[in-house]
Design an enzyme around this catalytic site. Structure first.
Site, short mmCIF file in Angstrom:
data_model
loop_
_atom_site.label_atom_id
_atom_site.label_comp_id
_atom_site.label_asym_id
_atom_site.label_seq_id
_atom_site.Cartn_x
_atom_site.Cartn_y
_atom_site.Cartn_z
N GLU A 1 -12.40 -8.37 4.15
CA GLU A 1 -12.89 -7.31 5.04
C GLU A 1 -11.76 -6.86 5.96
OE1 GLU A 1 -16.81 -7.60 6.70
OE2 GLU A 1 -16.33 -6.12 8.26
N ASP B 1 -2.20 -6.31 11.63
CA ASP B 1 -2.31 -5.13 10.78
C ASP B 1 -2.44 -5.55 9.31
OD1 ASP B 1 -1.60 -2.85 9.16
OD2 ASP B 1 -0.67 -1.96 10.92
N ASP C 1 -11.39 3.39 12.07
CA ASP C 1 -11.06 4.40 13.08
C ASP C 1 -10.86 5.75 12.40
OD1 ASP C 1 -10.98 2.52 15.24
OD2 ASP C 1 -9.08 1.82 14.45
N LYS D 1 -8.25 14.09 14.56
CA LYS D 1 -7.31 15.22 14.70
C LYS D 1 -6.43 15.29 13.46
CE LYS D 1 -7.02 15.26 19.67
NZ LYS D 1 -6.53 14.39 20.72
N ASP E 1 -19.32 7.16 9.49
CA ASP E 1 -20.25 8.16 10.00
C ASP E 1 -19.51 9.48 10.24
OD1 ASP E 1 -18.85 6.62 11.93
OD2 ASP E 1 -20.08 7.47 13.54
N GLU F 1 -21.74 0.88 13.02
CA GLU F 1 -22.80 1.51 12.23
C GLU F 1 -24.08 1.63 13.08
OE1 GLU F 1 -23.95 -0.97 9.01
OE2 GLU F 1 -25.07 0.60 7.98
C1 LIG Z 1 -14.04 1.58 14.59
S1 LIG Z 1 -13.74 -0.12 14.46
C2 LIG Z 1 -14.99 -0.69 13.31
C3 LIG Z 1 -15.20 -2.17 13.37
C4 LIG Z 1 -16.25 -2.74 12.39
N1 LIG Z 1 -15.82 -2.57 11.02
C5 LIG Z 1 -17.58 -2.10 12.61
O1 LIG Z 1 -18.02 -1.31 11.74
O2 LIG Z 1 -18.21 -2.38 13.65
C6 LIG Z 1 -12.28 -0.18 13.44
C7 LIG Z 1 -11.61 -1.53 13.48
O3 LIG Z 1 -10.48 -1.53 12.59
C8 LIG Z 1 -9.44 -2.26 13.21
N2 LIG Z 1 -8.16 -1.79 12.64
C9 LIG Z 1 -7.55 -0.61 12.89
N3 LIG Z 1 -6.40 -0.51 12.22
C10 LIG Z 1 -6.29 -1.67 11.50
C11 LIG Z 1 -5.29 -2.18 10.63
N4 LIG Z 1 -4.19 -1.49 10.34
N5 LIG Z 1 -5.48 -3.41 10.07
C12 LIG Z 1 -6.61 -4.10 10.37
N6 LIG Z 1 -7.58 -3.67 11.18
C13 LIG Z 1 -7.41 -2.47 11.75
C14 LIG Z 1 -9.57 -1.96 14.69
O4 LIG Z 1 -8.98 -2.95 15.52
C15 LIG Z 1 -11.07 -1.90 14.86
O5 LIG Z 1 -11.62 -3.15 15.23
#
Ligand SMILES: C[S@@+](CC[C@H](N)C(=O)[O-])C[C@H]1O[C@@H](n2cnc3c(N)ncnc32)[C@H](O)[C@@H]1O
Length: 241
Positions: free
Chosen positions: A66, A118, A140, A144, A176, A217
């Protein structure tokens, strides 16, 4: 957790999120200090190939990944429901990692390993042809246009995932943001190794059977948004795209 943001060869940051929002409570800090080192799959600062511990993942057990698990509700829920499957969770945001660790301890989960950085520092190092399911849930959106290339779901990530995925592996994406869902479909369409599995709208408008919801979600659904659930399959090696 004072590591700098990873940079690509041109010096641009590879990951644009936040590592920490607030100071961890003492109980969460204890989990990060004591439990996390035992669950880490690899050191992000090194680039050596990762050898899975004997008994973790293939050949004996299924392995799932995940990416960006946030606070880990989906990851711990899946791991608790499938104790015979192993999971690697990847998340650079330390408050989220600490929340997952609390679930690991509370549910006494033995089938989770963590990469706290990352994901692009991980994918090239995992063994080829090992992962059966990859989840990228509510990533994320970077809405933009000038930030779109920061999206984690893109052609280069599909390449890296195709290497570690088994033939027929599932890549489950959810968002979403309809613009991001359309972007994901376009990236998959031009990639030779992945194919969208949906046969009709019901296949992507509803979560799959037995779905464990995520925090983002739940937030989107409370706002009245209808997420898209896109499932992709890795073609068998040697099968023309
Ligand atoms: C909008 S959140 C969604 C979190 C979770 N999947 C949820 O649906 O509640 C996106 C997550 O992806 C992580 N993330 C962003 N860029 C990432 C990367 N390059 N590698 C791993 N995780 C990353 C962020 O830290 C963040 O916790």
């Amino acid at each position: 957790m004072s590591r700098d943001m990873p940079k690509d060869p041109s010096g641009k940051p590879m990951w644009y999120g936040r590592r920490r929002t607030h100071k961890l409570r003492p109980g969460r800090q204890r989990l990060v200090d004591d439990l996390l080192p035992r669950l880490l799959i690899a050191d992000p600062a090194k680039d050596a190939p990762i050898t899975l511990d004997p008994g973790f993942g293939p050949p004996d057990r299924e392995l799932r990944l995940e990416i960006g698990f946030g606070a880990g509700e989906h990851l711990s829920g899946e791991a608790a429901a499938s104790p015979n499957v192993d999971f690697i969770g990847c998340e650079p945001f330390i408050n989220g990692v600490a929340a997952l660790l609390a679930d690991v301890e509370r549910l006494d989960l033995k089938n989770i390993r963590v990469f706290d950085d990352d994901v692009r520092l991980l994918l090239g190092r995992l063994p080829e042809n090992t992962v059966s399911v990859v989840y990228i849930l509510f990533p994320d959106p970077w809405p933009k246009a000038r930030h779109n290339r920061r999206r984690i779901f893109q052609y280069e990530t599909l390449d890296m995932l195709a290497r570690i995925a088994r033939d027929g592996a599932l890549l489950q994406f959810a968002s979403d943001h309809m613009d991001y869902a359309a972007w994901a479909l376009a990236e998959v369409r031009r990639h030779p190794d992945w194919v969208w599995t949906a046969r009709g709208p019901a296949d992507w408008r509803n979560p799959p059977e037995g779905w464990v919801s995520t925090r983002y979600e739940a937030k989107a659904v409370r706002k009245g948004d209808k997420p898209a659930y896109l499932a992709f399959r890795r073609r068998a090696r040697g099968q023309a795209g």
